[in-house]
Motif scaffolding. Sequence first.
Motif, PDB file in Angstrom:
ATOM      1  N   PRO A  83       7.714 -39.685  43.414  1.00  0.00           N
ATOM      2  CA  PRO A  83       8.782 -40.019  42.460  1.00  0.00           C
ATOM      3  C   PRO A  83      10.149 -40.049  43.142  1.00  0.00           C
ATOM      4  O   PRO A  83      10.380 -39.323  44.115  1.00  0.00           O
ATOM      5  CB  PRO A  83       8.727 -38.873  41.446  1.00  0.00           C
ATOM      6  N   PRO A  84      11.056 -40.864  42.622  1.00  0.00           N
ATOM      7  CA  PRO A  84      12.411 -40.877  43.185  1.00  0.00           C
ATOM      8  C   PRO A  84      13.114 -39.557  42.861  1.00  0.00           C
ATOM      9  O   PRO A  84      12.787 -38.890  41.880  1.00  0.00           O
ATOM     10  CB  PRO A  84      13.087 -42.048  42.476  1.00  0.00           C
ATOM     11  N   ASP A  85      14.082 -39.203  43.706  1.00  0.00           N
ATOM     12  CA  ASP A  85      14.904 -38.032  43.404  1.00  0.00           C
ATOM     13  C   ASP A  85      15.666 -38.294  42.114  1.00  0.00           C
ATOM     14  O   ASP A  85      16.069 -39.431  41.843  1.00  0.00           O
ATOM     15  CB  ASP A  85      15.906 -37.771  44.538  1.00  0.00           C
ATOM     16  N   PRO A  86      15.908 -37.260  41.320  1.00  0.00           N
ATOM     17  CA  PRO A  86      16.682 -37.458  40.090  1.00  0.00           C
ATOM     18  C   PRO A  86      18.073 -38.000  40.419  1.00  0.00           C
ATOM     19  O   PRO A  86      18.657 -37.633  41.447  1.00  0.00           O
ATOM     20  CB  PRO A  86      16.777 -36.054  39.479  1.00  0.00           C
ATOM     21  N   PRO A  87      18.602 -38.869  39.560  1.00  0.00           N
ATOM     22  CA  PRO A  87      19.938 -39.414  39.825  1.00  0.00           C
ATOM     23  C   PRO A  87      20.997 -38.314  39.765  1.00  0.00           C
ATOM     24  O   PRO A  87      20.927 -37.429  38.921  1.00  0.00           O
ATOM     25  CB  PRO A  87      20.147 -40.443  38.718  1.00  0.00           C
ATOM     26  N   ARG A  88      21.949 -38.417  40.675  1.00  0.00           N
ATOM     27  CA  ARG A  88      23.066 -37.477  40.664  1.00  0.00           C
ATOM     28  C   ARG A  88      24.215 -38.082  39.869  1.00  0.00           C
ATOM     29  O   ARG A  88      24.388 -39.310  39.870  1.00  0.00           O
ATOM     30  CB  ARG A  88      23.500 -37.184  42.095  1.00  0.00           C
ATOM     31  N   PRO A  89      25.004 -37.248  39.191  1.00  0.00           N
ATOM     32  CA  PRO A  89      26.157 -37.780  38.445  1.00  0.00           C
ATOM     33  C   PRO A  89      27.088 -38.552  39.380  1.00  0.00           C
ATOM     34  O   PRO A  89      27.319 -38.145  40.522  1.00  0.00           O
ATOM     35  CB  PRO A  89      26.840 -36.518  37.900  1.00  0.00           C
ATOM     36  N   LEU A  90      27.629 -39.657  38.882  1.00  0.00           N
ATOM     37  CA  LEU A  90      28.470 -40.510  39.723  1.00  0.00           C
ATOM     38  C   LEU A  90      29.688 -39.784  40.259  1.00  0.00           C
ATOM     39  O   LEU A  90      30.125 -40.049  41.370  1.00  0.00           O
ATOM     40  CB  LEU A  90      28.901 -41.757  38.946  1.00  0.00           C
ATOM     41  N   GLY A  99      23.002 -41.945  48.072  1.00  0.00           N
ATOM     42  CA  GLY A  99      22.776 -41.046  46.964  1.00  0.00           C
ATOM     43  C   GLY A  99      23.353 -41.465  45.640  1.00  0.00           C
ATOM     44  O   GLY A  99      23.279 -40.720  44.671  1.00  0.00           O
ATOM     45  N   ARG A 100      23.928 -42.650  45.548  1.00  0.00           N
ATOM     46  CA  ARG A 100      24.520 -43.045  44.268  1.00  0.00           C
ATOM     47  C   ARG A 100      23.717 -44.085  43.518  1.00  0.00           C
ATOM     48  O   ARG A 100      23.998 -44.380  42.368  1.00  0.00           O
ATOM     49  CB  ARG A 100      25.942 -43.531  44.466  1.00  0.00           C
ATOM     50  N   GLY A 101      22.685 -44.656  44.145  1.00  0.00           N
ATOM     51  CA  GLY A 101      21.941 -45.763  43.561  1.00  0.00           C
ATOM     52  C   GLY A 101      21.390 -45.496  42.186  1.00  0.00           C
ATOM     53  O   GLY A 101      21.683 -46.216  41.235  1.00  0.00           O
ATOM     54  N   LEU A 102      20.578 -44.457  42.046  1.00  0.00           N
ATOM     55  CA  LEU A 102      19.999 -44.181  40.731  1.00  0.00           C
ATOM     56  C   LEU A 102      21.041 -43.661  39.758  1.00  0.00           C
ATOM     57  O   LEU A 102      20.901 -43.854  38.553  1.00  0.00           O
ATOM     58  CB  LEU A 102      18.822 -43.209  40.845  1.00  0.00           C
ATOM     59  N   LYS A 125       5.015 -47.062  43.515  1.00  0.00           N
ATOM     60  CA  LYS A 125       5.702 -46.821  42.249  1.00  0.00           C
ATOM     61  C   LYS A 125       6.617 -47.990  41.917  1.00  0.00           C
ATOM     62  O   LYS A 125       7.020 -48.762  42.794  1.00  0.00           O
ATOM     63  CB  LYS A 125       6.515 -45.537  42.309  1.00  0.00           C
ATOM     64  N   TYR A 126       6.911 -48.116  40.636  1.00  0.00           N
ATOM     65  CA  TYR A 126       7.976 -48.998  40.147  1.00  0.00           C
ATOM     66  C   TYR A 126       9.111 -48.116  39.672  1.00  0.00           C
ATOM     67  O   TYR A 126       8.903 -47.156  38.932  1.00  0.00           O
ATOM     68  CB  TYR A 126       7.511 -49.810  38.934  1.00  0.00           C
ATOM     69  N   VAL A 127      10.314 -48.419  40.104  1.00  0.00           N
ATOM     70  CA  VAL A 127      11.520 -47.834  39.533  1.00  0.00           C
ATOM     71  C   VAL A 127      12.177 -48.991  38.789  1.00  0.00           C
ATOM     72  O   VAL A 127      12.373 -50.061  39.351  1.00  0.00           O
ATOM     73  CB  VAL A 127      12.444 -47.245  40.606  1.00  0.00           C
TER      74      VAL A 127
END
Length: 134
Positions: A83-90, A99-102, A125-127
Amino acid sequence: MPETWDYTLQIPNDPRAVTVARRTLRLILTMHGLTGLVDMAELLATELVSNAVRHTKGPAALRVRHSPEGMVWIGAWDTDPVPPDPPRPLEQVAEAEDGRGLGLVKACADLWGWQPSARFGDRGKYVWCELAAA
């Protein structure tokens, strides 16, 4: 009922594929009369495809669908089933190169997620994300 369609562009693990995917997406949306979505869709697809190419060693794919409900679904497939890493707040990654993509995807899309997939014969996987076309 809105028109439905589904395109898949298989891409090599090559950073230049990101530009090819972005330009192909622009053409698809323009040909289907969805020019108002082009800029946002390109941004989101660039982030998804960049992650697929940068963080895996195998091929990747861009998939773009228009649903009967009027949503445009943009997904990037890659060969890594993790799984992708959880998105970090912008605000935490505003000036960062990585680190800003998701975080961008989460902030800009109507909905986003990921799912395991064995498409094209490889586990991976599909994101994906969705944008309202209407």
